[in-house]
Design a protein around this motif. Structure first.
Motif, PDB file in Angstrom:
ATOM      1  N   UNK A 180       5.739   6.748   6.756  1.00 22.93           N
ATOM      2  CA  UNK A 180       5.605   7.928   5.819  1.00 22.93           C
ATOM      3  C   UNK A 180       7.061   8.470   5.514  1.00 22.93           C
ATOM      4  N   UNK A 181       8.187   8.315   6.323  1.00 28.07           N
ATOM      5  CA  UNK A 181       9.332   8.776   5.713  1.00 28.07           C
ATOM      6  C   UNK A 181      10.589   7.584   5.725  1.00 28.07           C
ATOM      7  N   UNK A 182      10.173   6.273   6.280  1.00 29.65           N
ATOM      8  CA  UNK A 182      11.150   5.388   6.346  1.00 29.65           C
ATOM      9  C   UNK A 182      10.520   4.046   6.370  1.00 29.65           C
ATOM     10  N   UNK A 183       9.937   3.662   5.122  1.00 26.63           N
ATOM     11  CA  UNK A 183       9.043   2.414   5.320  1.00 26.63           C
ATOM     12  C   UNK A 183      10.113   1.036   5.605  1.00 26.63           C
ATOM     13  N   UNK A 184      11.195   1.136   5.348  1.00 27.28           N
ATOM     14  CA  UNK A 184      12.167   0.149   5.570  1.00 27.28           C
ATOM     15  C   UNK A 184      12.237  -0.024   7.160  1.00 27.28           C
TER      16      UNK A 184
ATOM     17  N   UNK B 241       0.795  -1.226   0.124  1.00 32.53           N
ATOM     18  CA  UNK B 241      -0.115  -0.027  -0.014  1.00 32.53           C
ATOM     19  C   UNK B 241       0.902   1.274  -0.050  1.00 32.53           C
ATOM     20  N   UNK B 242       1.804   0.982   0.870  1.00 32.59           N
ATOM     21  CA  UNK B 242       2.728   2.417   0.832  1.00 32.59           C
ATOM     22  C   UNK B 242       3.323   2.562  -0.706  1.00 32.59           C
TER      23      UNK B 242
ATOM     24  N   UNK C 112       2.601   5.953  -2.844  1.00 32.41           N
ATOM     25  CA  UNK C 112       3.677   6.992  -3.200  1.00 32.41           C
ATOM     26  C   UNK C 112       4.089   7.016  -4.568  1.00 32.41           C
ATOM     27  N   UNK C 113       4.008   5.830  -5.249  1.00 30.28           N
ATOM     28  CA  UNK C 113       4.324   5.673  -6.549  1.00 30.28           C
ATOM     29  C   UNK C 113       3.080   6.586  -7.680  1.00 30.28           C
TER      30      UNK C 113
END
Length: 276
Positions: free
Chosen positions: A147-151, A105-106, A110-111
């Protein structure tokens, strides 16, 4: 050029029903991990006069999603994305479920934020499990990392999931991942609003789909608690998706729509044997 609607997981079930409905006035792009599994859907809809294409895409892989978005943009203005791809507890490990449902979903949001047209809409598909899973296990405080760091988000969220006994981890991961989908769509509304676009989530209940068939025995036990005592028909959820993505719902964003036949409203408690 016709407007483009992208449907992840569009080869069967509610995704296919949505492709059939949206295909009346959109170019349709469906995707799945294997194009071969989408061939029957493409052939059937083309025979109905629908302009449809199939693309291989693993939503848990950001590069794969970027290729999907680039392909969609080549076909025309992207105005709708129905992100229906997902994994149930019967389909993989806890890690795989979280990667597809949450990380996927992220990646999609984002894409496709980069290519969505003015007035466009992304619908992230969650599940009524987001409402039925006990809130106490939801690690909401970790969601903001996505939001800023999916990993880092994935690392922390899996650490939390792995605290549970191994036999229940897939179910826990599913409930958390679908709860996260609702959160992520809501927090993304402001970002998409800057482009005059919308994002929302829809949480289906039990529907007559191949995925639903895998869980039919377990799901049947809850039908008696529904206000509408049956499984949903895929055409019903497809109509909801189509309306939400249309200009007629142009003021609808940042919200989750629960479509479960009234099961959650019944107050059913899945942790109790008698449901109450």
């Amino acid at each position: 050029m016709k407007k483009v609607c992208v449907i992840t997981g569009g080869g069967s079930g509610m995704g296919l029903a949505t492709a059939r409905l949206m295909g009346k006035d959109h170019t349709i792009i469906i995707c799945g991990r294997s194009v071969n599994k989408l061939e029957n859907a493409v052939n059937d809809l083309r025979n109905e006069g629908i302009d449809i294409y199939a693309v291989a895409c693993d939503v848990s892989d950001s590069i794969s999603v970027e290729k999907l978005a680039a392909y969609a943009k080549e076909k025309g203005p992207v105005v709708a994305v129905i992100h229906a791809a997902g994994m149930s507890p019967h389909m993989g490990s806890a890690k795989q479920i979280m990667e597809v449902n949450a990380l996927g979903t992220i990646h999609i949001n984002n894409t496709f934020y980069k290519v969505i047209e003015k007035g466009g809409c992304i619908i992230d598909v969650s599940s009524m499990s987001a409402y039925l899973t006990p809130k106490i296990i939801m690690p909401v405080g970790l969601y903001k990392l996505s939001v800023n760091d999916p990993e880092l988000f994935m690392k922390k969220i899996m650490k939390r999931v792995n605290l549970f006994p191994k036999k229940v981890r897939a179910g826990v991961a599913y409930g958390i991942s679908k709860h996260f989908v609702i959160w992520f769509a809501k927090q993304d509304a402001a970002r998409f609003g800057n482009k005059d676009a919308r994002v929302l989530s829809v949480s289906p209940g039990n529907f007559e789909t191949p995925m639903g068939e895998l869980e039919k025995e377990e799901a049947d036990a809850y039908t008696k608690y529904c206000a509408i005592k049956r499984f949903g028909h895929v055409e019903e959820i497809a109509s909801l998706f189509a309306y939400c993505a249309s200009g007629s719902a142009g003021y609808l964003t940042g919200v989750d729509i629960l479509c479960d036949g009234g099961l959650v409203a019944s107050g059913v408690n899945p942790l109790k044997k008698n449901g109450r």
